[in-house]
Scaffold this motif. Sequence first.
Motif, mmCIF file in Angstrom:
data_model
loop_
_atom_site.group_PDB
_atom_site.id
_atom_site.type_symbol
_atom_site.label_atom_id
_atom_site.label_comp_id
_atom_site.label_asym_id
_atom_site.label_seq_id
_atom_site.Cartn_x
_atom_site.Cartn_y
_atom_site.Cartn_z
ATOM 1 N N THR A 1 0.823 -1.210 0.000
ATOM 2 C CA THR A 1 0.000 0.000 0.000
ATOM 3 C C THR A 1 0.861 1.266 0.000
ATOM 4 O OG1 THR A 1 -1.836 -1.147 1.069
ATOM 5 C CG2 THR A 1 -1.845 1.244 1.234
ATOM 6 N N TYR A 2 2.045 1.189 0.602
ATOM 7 C CA TYR A 2 2.955 2.341 0.608
ATOM 8 C C TYR A 2 3.257 2.828 -0.822
ATOM 9 C CZ TYR A 2 6.694 -0.756 -0.895
ATOM 10 O OH TYR A 2 7.459 -1.627 -1.635
ATOM 11 N N GLN A 3 3.059 1.968 -1.819
ATOM 12 C CA GLN A 3 3.347 2.371 -3.202
ATOM 13 C C GLN A 3 2.432 3.479 -3.699
ATOM 14 O OE1 GLN A 3 3.894 -0.754 -6.087
ATOM 15 N NE2 GLN A 3 5.247 -1.906 -4.756
ATOM 16 N N TYR A 4 1.302 3.709 -3.010
ATOM 17 C CA TYR A 4 0.469 4.867 -3.373
ATOM 18 C C TYR A 4 1.321 6.134 -3.405
ATOM 19 C CZ TYR A 4 -4.376 3.088 -3.266
ATOM 20 O OH TYR A 4 -5.566 2.471 -3.549
ATOM 21 N N GLU A 5 2.247 6.243 -2.459
ATOM 22 C CA GLU A 5 3.113 7.427 -2.389
ATOM 23 C C GLU A 5 3.948 7.570 -3.661
ATOM 24 O OE1 GLU A 5 6.716 9.051 0.419
ATOM 25 O OE2 GLU A 5 5.155 7.819 1.355
ATOM 26 N N THR B 1 -6.686 11.127 2.190
ATOM 27 C CA THR B 1 -6.142 11.591 3.463
ATOM 28 C C THR B 1 -4.784 10.988 3.785
ATOM 29 O OG1 THR B 1 -7.399 9.901 4.664
ATOM 30 C CG2 THR B 1 -8.417 12.064 4.458
ATOM 31 N N ARG B 2 -4.589 9.735 3.439
ATOM 32 C CA ARG B 2 -3.335 9.058 3.811
ATOM 33 C C ARG B 2 -2.206 9.329 2.807
ATOM 34 N NH1 ARG B 2 -1.952 3.746 5.777
ATOM 35 N NH2 ARG B 2 0.199 4.027 6.424
ATOM 36 N N PHE B 3 -2.543 9.433 1.517
ATOM 37 C CA PHE B 3 -1.505 9.548 0.492
ATOM 38 C C PHE B 3 -1.684 10.745 -0.439
ATOM 39 C CE2 PHE B 3 -1.425 5.068 1.726
ATOM 40 C CZ PHE B 3 -0.080 4.912 1.995
ATOM 41 N N SER B 4 -2.675 11.593 -0.182
ATOM 42 C CA SER B 4 -2.958 12.771 -1.032
ATOM 43 C C SER B 4 -3.036 12.396 -2.508
ATOM 44 C CB SER B 4 -1.901 13.853 -0.819
ATOM 45 O OG SER B 4 -1.855 14.237 0.529
ATOM 46 N N VAL B 5 -3.678 11.263 -2.796
ATOM 47 C CA VAL B 5 -3.782 10.778 -4.172
ATOM 48 C C VAL B 5 -4.599 11.756 -5.017
ATOM 49 C CG1 VAL B 5 -4.882 8.977 -5.581
ATOM 50 C CG2 VAL B 5 -3.421 8.343 -3.663
ATOM 51 N N SER B 6 -4.023 12.172 -6.135
ATOM 52 C CA SER B 6 -4.725 13.065 -7.060
ATOM 53 C C SER B 6 -5.052 12.359 -8.374
ATOM 54 C CB SER B 6 -3.873 14.304 -7.350
ATOM 55 O OG SER B 6 -2.709 13.947 -8.089
ATOM 56 N N PHE B 7 -4.435 11.198 -8.619
ATOM 57 C CA PHE B 7 -4.716 10.499 -9.879
ATOM 58 C C PHE B 7 -6.105 9.846 -9.798
ATOM 59 C CE2 PHE B 7 -1.921 7.607 -7.393
ATOM 60 C CZ PHE B 7 -2.726 6.485 -7.268
ATOM 61 N N PRO B 8 -6.699 9.557 -10.952
ATOM 62 C CA PRO B 8 -8.050 8.990 -10.965
ATOM 63 C C PRO B 8 -8.113 7.616 -10.296
ATOM 64 C CG PRO B 8 -7.453 9.801 -13.151
ATOM 65 C CD PRO B 8 -6.211 9.847 -12.308
ATOM 66 N N LEU B 9 -9.140 7.462 -9.467
ATOM 67 C CA LEU B 9 -9.457 6.183 -8.847
ATOM 68 C C LEU B 9 -10.795 5.713 -9.390
ATOM 69 C CD1 LEU B 9 -8.552 7.002 -5.142
ATOM 70 C CD2 LEU B 9 -7.322 5.412 -6.634
ATOM 71 N N PHE B 10 -10.968 4.416 -9.439
ATOM 72 C CA PHE B 10 -12.167 3.844 -10.027
ATOM 73 C C PHE B 10 -12.842 2.920 -9.031
ATOM 74 C CE2 PHE B 10 -9.402 5.345 -13.256
ATOM 75 C CZ PHE B 10 -10.254 5.958 -14.161
ATOM 76 N N GLN B 11 -14.071 2.513 -9.348
ATOM 77 C CA GLN B 11 -14.794 1.624 -8.457
ATOM 78 C C GLN B 11 -14.070 0.301 -8.313
ATOM 79 O OE1 GLN B 11 -18.810 1.426 -10.046
ATOM 80 N NE2 GLN B 11 -19.489 3.015 -8.621
ATOM 81 N N LYS B 12 -14.213 -0.271 -7.135
ATOM 82 C CA LYS B 12 -13.613 -1.564 -6.854
ATOM 83 C C LYS B 12 -14.115 -2.570 -7.889
ATOM 84 C CE LYS B 12 -14.579 -3.263 -2.745
ATOM 85 N NZ LYS B 12 -14.478 -3.614 -1.316
ATOM 86 N N LEU B 13 -13.185 -3.383 -8.381
ATOM 87 C CA LEU B 13 -13.544 -4.369 -9.396
ATOM 88 C C LEU B 13 -12.731 -5.631 -9.211
ATOM 89 C CD1 LEU B 13 -10.825 -4.031 -11.189
ATOM 90 C CD2 LEU B 13 -12.145 -2.433 -12.515
ATOM 91 N N GLU B 14 -13.030 -6.633 -10.028
ATOM 92 C CA GLU B 14 -12.278 -7.884 -10.015
ATOM 93 C C GLU B 14 -11.338 -7.900 -11.214
ATOM 94 O OE1 GLU B 14 -14.595 -11.425 -9.428
ATOM 95 O OE2 GLU B 14 -15.629 -10.547 -7.703
ATOM 96 N N VAL B 15 -10.145 -8.432 -10.988
ATOM 97 C CA VAL B 15 -9.136 -8.488 -12.056
ATOM 98 C C VAL B 15 -8.926 -9.909 -12.574
ATOM 99 C CG1 VAL B 15 -7.967 -6.406 -11.222
ATOM 100 C CG2 VAL B 15 -7.186 -8.655 -10.430
ATOM 101 N N ASN B 16 -9.361 -10.903 -11.810
ATOM 102 C CA ASN B 16 -9.224 -12.314 -12.194
ATOM 103 C C ASN B 16 -10.585 -12.998 -12.130
ATOM 104 O OD1 ASN B 16 -6.397 -12.292 -12.496
ATOM 105 N ND2 ASN B 16 -6.054 -12.767 -10.336
#
Length: 160
Positions: free
Chosen positions: A40-44, A85-100
């Motif tokens: 999760t630290y990779q958000y930074e 709040t935790r990582f000040s993410v400004s890039f687009p986030l999308f709805q939770k989904l399944e990848v597999n």
Amino acid sequence: MAESIYSISVNSIDGQSVPMEDYKDKVLLIVNTASECGFTYQYEGLEKLQQQYKDKGFSVLGFPCNQFGKQEPGDDETIANFCATRFSVSFPLFQKLEVNGDNAHPLFKHLKSEAPGIFGSESIKWNFTKFLVDQNGKVIKRFAPKDKPEKIAQTIESML
């Protein structure tokens, strides 16, 4: 199977339909994310890439996924608040989904078929698998969860 990344639509974290065509002519780093993962630290680092290259035609796109160790248990609002709040993410986030699996989102089906993993496996093994897509929608490379965002910066730069 989608013939192009641009023929696919996704839902933003606030529920709006977003055609991937909106990202035409941009280099993209598409990542399946999770809020309670060892990576999760990779958000930074992802946010640093976003800040560094957003004005040069680049964007990170974050897709929360709860398929690996149930490490993304929250709803979309909880995820959005955590990232802001935790990582000040400004890039687009999308709805939770399944990848597999049978319910894998068409975007990830396309990404996996265009850039299989080790030994040709299409399956995504864990959170923070990253797919680098060029300005024409071609999937260039898959990066493993352990590949830190800063290690990808040089490749991104060479594409801009």
